[in-house]
Design a protein around this motif. Structure first.
Motif, PDB file in Angstrom:
ATOM      1  N   ARG A 164       0.845  -1.220   0.000  1.00 54.92           N
ATOM      2  CA  ARG A 164       0.000   0.000   0.000  1.00 54.92           C
ATOM      3  C   ARG A 164       0.869   1.255   0.000  1.00 54.92           C
ATOM      4  NH1 ARG A 164      -5.229  -1.702   0.982  1.00 54.92           N
ATOM      5  NH2 ARG A 164      -5.401  -3.647   2.168  1.00 54.92           N
ATOM      6  N   LEU A 165       1.893   1.255   0.861  1.00 57.15           N
ATOM      7  CA  LEU A 165       2.753   2.442   0.972  1.00 57.15           C
ATOM      8  C   LEU A 165       3.580   2.651  -0.297  1.00 57.15           C
ATOM      9  CD1 LEU A 165       4.036   2.280   4.672  1.00 57.15           C
ATOM     10  CD2 LEU A 165       2.109   3.571   3.765  1.00 57.15           C
ATOM     11  N   MET A 166       4.006   1.534  -0.898  1.00 54.58           N
ATOM     12  CA  MET A 166       4.769   1.630  -2.144  1.00 54.58           C
ATOM     13  C   MET A 166       3.929   2.280  -3.236  1.00 54.58           C
ATOM     14  SD  MET A 166       6.910  -1.623  -3.372  1.00 54.58           S
ATOM     15  CE  MET A 166       6.783  -1.490  -5.128  1.00 54.58           C
ATOM     16  N   ASP A 167       2.689   1.837  -3.315  1.00 58.10           N
ATOM     17  CA  ASP A 167       1.754   2.352  -4.314  1.00 58.10           C
ATOM     18  C   ASP A 167       1.506   3.857  -4.109  1.00 58.10           C
ATOM     19  OD1 ASP A 167      -0.136   1.879  -6.472  1.00 58.10           O
ATOM     20  OD2 ASP A 167      -1.720   2.166  -5.001  1.00 58.10           O
ATOM     21  N   LEU A 168       1.491   4.278  -2.850  1.00 58.60           N
ATOM     22  CA  LEU A 168       1.224   5.689  -2.532  1.00 58.60           C
ATOM     23  C   LEU A 168       2.466   6.587  -2.631  1.00 58.60           C
ATOM     24  CD1 LEU A 168      -1.065   5.258   0.631  1.00 58.60           C
ATOM     25  CD2 LEU A 168      -1.798   6.131  -1.599  1.00 58.60           C
ATOM     26  N   PHE A 169       3.619   6.066  -2.188  1.00 60.61           N
ATOM     27  CA  PHE A 169       4.790   6.947  -2.024  1.00 60.61           C
ATOM     28  C   PHE A 169       6.043   6.581  -2.814  1.00 60.61           C
ATOM     29  CE2 PHE A 169       2.305   7.085   1.952  1.00 60.61           C
ATOM     30  CZ  PHE A 169       1.962   8.435   1.959  1.00 60.61           C
ATOM     31  N   HIS A 170       6.226   5.304  -3.148  1.00 58.85           N
ATOM     32  CA  HIS A 170       7.480   4.906  -3.792  1.00 58.85           C
ATOM     33  C   HIS A 170       7.258   4.666  -5.282  1.00 58.85           C
ATOM     34  CE1 HIS A 170      11.202   2.021  -3.770  1.00 58.85           C
ATOM     35  NE2 HIS A 170      11.400   3.117  -4.463  1.00 58.85           N
ATOM     36  N   ARG A 171       7.094   5.767  -6.009  1.00 60.20           N
ATOM     37  CA  ARG A 171       6.784   5.662  -7.442  1.00 60.20           C
ATOM     38  C   ARG A 171       8.007   5.887  -8.313  1.00 60.20           C
ATOM     39  NH1 ARG A 171       1.415   5.823  -8.790  1.00 60.20           N
ATOM     40  NH2 ARG A 171      -0.055   5.956  -7.067  1.00 60.20           N
ATOM     41  N   THR A 172       9.029   6.577  -7.763  1.00 57.66           N
ATOM     42  CA  THR A 172      10.288   6.748  -8.495  1.00 57.66           C
ATOM     43  C   THR A 172      11.416   6.225  -7.618  1.00 57.66           C
ATOM     44  OG1 THR A 172      10.403   9.019  -7.668  1.00 57.66           O
ATOM     45  CG2 THR A 172       9.596   8.735  -9.898  1.00 57.66           C
ATOM     46  N   ASP A 173      12.506   5.825  -8.273  1.00 58.43           N
ATOM     47  CA  ASP A 173      13.590   5.142  -7.570  1.00 58.43           C
ATOM     48  C   ASP A 173      14.932   5.819  -7.873  1.00 58.43           C
ATOM     49  OD1 ASP A 173      13.566   2.799  -5.905  1.00 58.43           O
ATOM     50  OD2 ASP A 173      14.921   1.884  -7.342  1.00 58.43           O
ATOM     51  N   PRO A 174      15.756   6.148  -6.866  1.00 56.03           N
ATOM     52  CA  PRO A 174      15.504   6.002  -5.441  1.00 56.03           C
ATOM     53  C   PRO A 174      14.328   6.885  -4.974  1.00 56.03           C
ATOM     54  CG  PRO A 174      17.790   6.712  -5.865  1.00 56.03           C
ATOM     55  CD  PRO A 174      17.054   6.774  -7.146  1.00 56.03           C
TER      56      PRO A 174
END
Length: 308
Positions: A164-174
């Motif tokens: 859930r958190l990845m979908d909301l906040f981790h959209r670009t890397d790093p």
């Protein structure tokens, strides 16, 4: 006659199968499989299991069914948590599994999930007379259990899992600093009940139940040139500085760097970033720097129940 049972933990990221026999206090593992199903991929925050994920889940259940039949198991329990609990087509999935395998999936609520996790951790022997805060970071939810070797003081499940958190906040890397800040504010907002519950108690240590904590420990030990075998380890005590350094490296890393690290299993390559951020947030917020990893979690808690 020795009782042989099978437990399936059908999580948001991973489906686990554990076949064991004996007693709760001393059981023998016959088989332990885990499949990276990623049931929540692409649809976790929409409350829907996408077709590709649905198929991966179904295929895995068919494989598990074959192994259970071949192992001559007497009792089977399949426990579903956050992804199936909160998806509109979770019921369809359960019906199809029942029709094709005869396996009846039980959906448990967050409170029951936290209870099983406590029992699994307790069974490993890493709880003491002092209070510990157990944290289980799943893909769909995170469970927190405050308690000791005698009893649970408080427990709650929060729908803030790594997927859930990845979908909301981790959209670009790093992950960008602005996203880290937004994620921390989100945790601050959503974990109010946890802060309230812990406020009146002295917490001796934070116990990370399996999952990401196994990866933290595995990478730390592998980088020291040590062998790290989860089959022979029940718990692991972190050095605070090593843990904070390692989680910081994960947060600053690229996808390619993580993929190249053989100590990170594929299903955790991306999830490990938000799992690192949750861990660091809890340590700093609650001022707990004595951290343990326990390889036991929900499935061992269910197993204890089945083997009595």
């Amino acid at each position: 006659m020795i009782k042989r049972v099978a437990v399936m933990d059908l999580g948001t990221n991973t489906f686990h199968l554990l076949i064991a026999e004996g007693s709760a206090a001393s059981y023998r593992e016959i088989a332990h499989r885990q499949e990276a199903v990623k049931l929540g991929e692409g649809g976790i925050n929409k409350g829907y299991i996408l077709p590709e994920a649905y198929k991966r889940g179904l295929d895995t259940m068919l494989k598990f069914h074959e192994q259970i039949q071949a192992s001559q198991v007497q009792e089977v329990r399949a426990i579903a948590t956050s992804a199936l609990r909160s998806s509109s087509n979770g019921n369809d999935f359960m019906k199809e599994v029942k029709a094709k395998t005869g396996i009846e999936i039980e959906i448990i609520n967050g409170d029951q999930e936290a209870g099983f996790i406590y029992n699994g951790v307790k069974m490993s022997g890493c709880l003491s007379a002092k209070n510990s805060l157990i944290m289980d970071i799943g893909g769909g939810s995170v469970e927190f259990i405050l308690g000791n070797a005698d009893h649970i003081i408080w427990k709650q499940s929060f729908e803030i899992g790594a997927a859930r958190l990845m979908d909301l906040f981790h959209r670009t890397d790093p992950i960008p600093p602005a996203s880290i800040e937004a994620l921390n504010l989100y945790l601050e907002d959503h974990l109010f009940d946890l802060f309230t519950a812990v406020a009146g108690h002295k917490v001796d240590c934070l116990i990370g139940s399996s999952g990401a904590f196994e990866t933290f420990a595995g990478v730390i030990e592998t980088e020291k040139g040590h062998t790290f075998d989860l089959k022979t380890i029940k718990h692991y005590s972190f050095d605070e500085e090593e843990l904070l350094t390692q989680t910081n490296k994960f947060v600053q890393s690229t996808h390619q760097q993580r993929v190249g690290n053989k100590a990170i299993i594929p299903v955790r390559v991306d999830m490990i970033v938000v799992a690192s951020l949750i861990t660091r947030f809890i340590m700093h917020k609650l001022d707990i720097y004595n951290v343990l990893m326990c390889t036991n979690s929900l499935k061992e808690g269910v197993l204890a129940d089945m083997l009595g």
